[in-house]
Design a protein around this motif. Structure first.
Motif, short mmCIF file in Angstrom:
data_model
loop_
_atom_site.label_atom_id
_atom_site.label_comp_id
_atom_site.label_asym_id
_atom_site.label_seq_id
_atom_site.Cartn_x
_atom_site.Cartn_y
_atom_site.Cartn_z
N ARG A 116 -14.17 6.26 -4.96
CA ARG A 116 -13.67 6.18 -3.59
C ARG A 116 -14.80 5.81 -2.64
O ARG A 116 -15.95 6.22 -2.83
CB ARG A 116 -13.05 7.51 -3.17
CG ARG A 116 -11.78 7.84 -3.94
CD ARG A 116 -11.28 9.24 -3.63
NE ARG A 116 -10.02 9.52 -4.34
CZ ARG A 116 -9.55 10.73 -4.58
NH1 ARG A 116 -10.22 11.80 -4.15
NH2 ARG A 116 -8.40 10.90 -5.22
N ASP B 296 -14.35 4.14 3.53
CA ASP B 296 -13.30 3.54 4.36
C ASP B 296 -11.91 3.85 3.81
O ASP B 296 -10.92 3.23 4.20
CB ASP B 296 -13.50 2.03 4.48
CG ASP B 296 -13.58 1.33 3.13
OD1 ASP B 296 -13.42 2.01 2.09
OD2 ASP B 296 -13.80 0.11 3.10
N GLY B 297 -11.86 4.80 2.86
CA GLY B 297 -10.56 5.24 2.35
C GLY B 297 -10.05 4.48 1.15
O GLY B 297 -8.98 4.81 0.62
#
Length: 420
Positions: free
Chosen positions: A230, A233-234
Motif C-alpha cells: 500500500r 495515496d491510498g
C-alpha cells in the motif's frame, strides 16, 4: 622499521579491500597483510548482483575478485565470516567477534554500505527483499524466476539504479513489476528530470508500471507471505514479493566508536578522509562506499557508491598507506545495463549544480551522449548505447574548458577537438 616488521590490516572483504591487498603486494610490501571480512564468501564484485548474475547470464564464480587460491599465493591472511567489533586506536588493535585481537601498524576501513530499510509495517514478511550481498542476489534470482513462472508480481520501492536494474531483470524472467517512487521521474536526484523520463519510457515499453509521487506505507500478507503493498495515496498494489531499493547507508559504526571524524547524513554520510584517503587518524585510511573523500578536482567532499570507486580507491589507499604521495582525483564513473540499453556516466552533476543539458546524437533511437553543463563547462556526461567516448568526456570534465554548446551537440565534431 623495515616492511617485513609491519602489519597492515584491511577491514572489509569487498572489492576495495581485495584490490588494496593486491596493490600492497604489487607495490612490493613484504609485511603481513590481513584481510578481514564479515561474509564467509571470498571478496566479490557487486555489479553482477543486479546485472549479469541476477539475470542468469553469468555464473556464480564470475563475481569473485580473485580465485580463492590467490590469497595464499600472495600471502594474504584471510579472516572470513568474522566481523570486527571494535577498533582501539590507543593500542592499534582491532577486535574480532570471537574475541581475537589483531594489532596493526596501518589500518584500512573498507566496510562498505548496507541497504536502507523500509520503516513500515510488514517488512518482516518472507517476501520482502534487499539487494547488497551475494546471498541476497542468489535468493532474489530464485524469487524472480518463480514469479516469472507463476505470473507473480514484484513491487520495487525506489527507482534508483538498483531498482531499475532489478526491474529489468524481473521482466526478463516474465514477472509483473510495479515501481513506487516518491520523485516524479526515476533517478531524479542523480541525473535530473531531463533524462529521467528516458528511463520511464524504456521500462514502460517493457511492461513495467510506475507509481510516482508516492511511497510505501504498509506491506500486507498472510501466513508470512506478501500479498500486497500500500502507498500513502491510498493505492494498493498486488505483490508476491517486495524489494526495498531506497539507497544504502555507509557502515560507519566502527569508525564512530573509534572517534574518527564522520560526515553527517545530510551531506551524504561516511568517514571523512582527505585526498589521500586518510582519516582523522594518520594511521587509518578508508576507501570505497564508506569513504567521504575530499575531491581535489571537483572541490567538494564526495561519497561515491559505485564499482569504479572501489576498484580504484582501494589501490589508492594502499599506496597512501605505504607512504606514497597520493591525490585521489578520479572522475566518478558508473555503468548500467537495462534491457538493450547500456550506459556509462562520468562526473558529478546533481540537480541544482548545472544550468544546461545538451544531447549529441539520436535521443529517439537511444544512441546519444548527454552532457550536464555549468557556465559552458562540462560537469558530467552520460553515453547511452554509444561507446569509446568515456576518456574524452572525462578529459572535458578535468580540463574545465569552456565549450561551444552547438559544437558539443554536433556528432560530426570530435569531442577531443573541444578540449582546447
Amino acid at each position: 622499521m623495515v616492511d617485513a616488521d609491519l602489519t597492515f590490516v584491511i577491514v572489509g572483504g569487498g572489492l576495495a579491500g581485495a584490490k588494496a591487498a593486491e596493490t600492497l603486494r604489487s607495490e612490493g610490501f613484504t609485511g603481513r597483510v590481513i584481510l578481514i571480512g564479515d561474509e564467509r564468501e571470498h571478496p566479490y564484485e557487486r555489479p553482477p548482483l543486479s546485472k549479469g548474475f541476477l539475470t542468469g547470464k553469468e555464473e556464480r564464480d564470475s563475481v569473485f575478485v580473485h580465485e580463492p587460491a590467490w590469497y595464499a599465493q600472495a600471502d594474504i591472511e584471510l579472516h572470513l565470516g568474522q566481523p570486527v567489533v571494535h577498533v582501539d586506536r590507543a593500542t592499534k588493535t582491532v577486535q574480532l567477534g570471537d574475541g581475537t585481537a589483531v594489532r596493526y601498524d596501518k589500518l584500512l576501513l573498507a566496510t562498505g554500505a548496507e541497504p536502507r530499510r523500509l520503516d513500515i509495517p510488514g517488512t518482516g514478511l518472507a517476501g520482502v527483499h534487499h539487494l547488497r550481498r551475494l546471498a541476497h542476489s542468489e535468493r532474489l534470482r530464485g524469487v524472480l524466476a518463480s514469479l516469472g513462472r507463476d505470473n507473480g508480481h514484484l513491487v520495487i520501492a525506489g527507482a534508483g539504479w538498483i531498482g531499475l536494474e532489478v526491474a529489468a531483470a524481473a521482466r526478463g524472467y516474465g514477472a509483473e513489476v510495479t515501481v513506487v517512487e516518491q520523485e516524479p521521474t526515476p533517478l531524479h536526484q542523480v541525473i535530473g528530470p531531463e533524462l529521467g523520463q528516458l528511463f520511464t519510457d524504456v521500462h514502460r515499453e517493457h511492461g513495467v508500471r510506475f507509481h510516482f509521487g508516492a511511497r510505501l506505507t504498509e506491506i500486507t500478507g498472510q501466513d508470512g507471505m506478501v500479498l500486497a503493498a500500500r502507498t500513502d495515496d491510498g493505492e494498493e498494489h498486488p505483490a508476491h514479493a517486495v524489494l526495498a531499493a531506497i539507497g544504502a547507508a555507509p557502515r560507519t559504526a566502527l569508525a564512530e566508536a573509534a572517534g574518527l571524524t564522520l560526515v553527517d547524513r545530510v551531506h551524504g554520510g561516511g568517514i571523512a578522509v582527505d585526498a589521500a584517503l586518510r582519516t582523522s587518524d594518520p594511521d587509518i585510511h578508508a576507501a570505497g562506499d564508506v569513504a567521504a573523500a575530499h575531491h581535489p578536482l571537483l572541490g567538494a567532499r564526495l561519497r561515491v557508491e559505485h564499482w569504479a570507486n572501489a576498484l580504484n580507491g582501494g589501490p589508492a589507499a594502499a599506496r597512501a598507506m605505504l607512504g606514497q604521495d597520493v591525490s585521489y582525483d578520479r572522475v566518478p564513473y558508473f555503468f548500467s545495463d537495462q534491457y538493450d540499453l547500456g550506459l556509462e556516466y562520468s562526473g558529478w552533476a546533481p540537480p541544482g549544480t548545472y544550468d544546461q543539458v545538451i544531447a549529441r546524437g539520436d535521443v529517439g533511437r537511444r544512441e546519444f551522449v548527454a552532457f550536464w553543463l555549468k557556465d559552458r563547462r562540462v560537469l558530467a556526461g552520460m553515453n547511452v548505447n554509444v561507446w569509446d567516448v568515456t576518456q574524452p568526456i572525462q578529459e572535458l570534465i578535468r580540463t574545465g574548458a569552456r565549450v561551444d554548446p552547438n559544437a558539443l551537440a554536433d556528432p560530426s565534431v570530435p569531442l577531443e577537438s573541444l578540449l582546447g
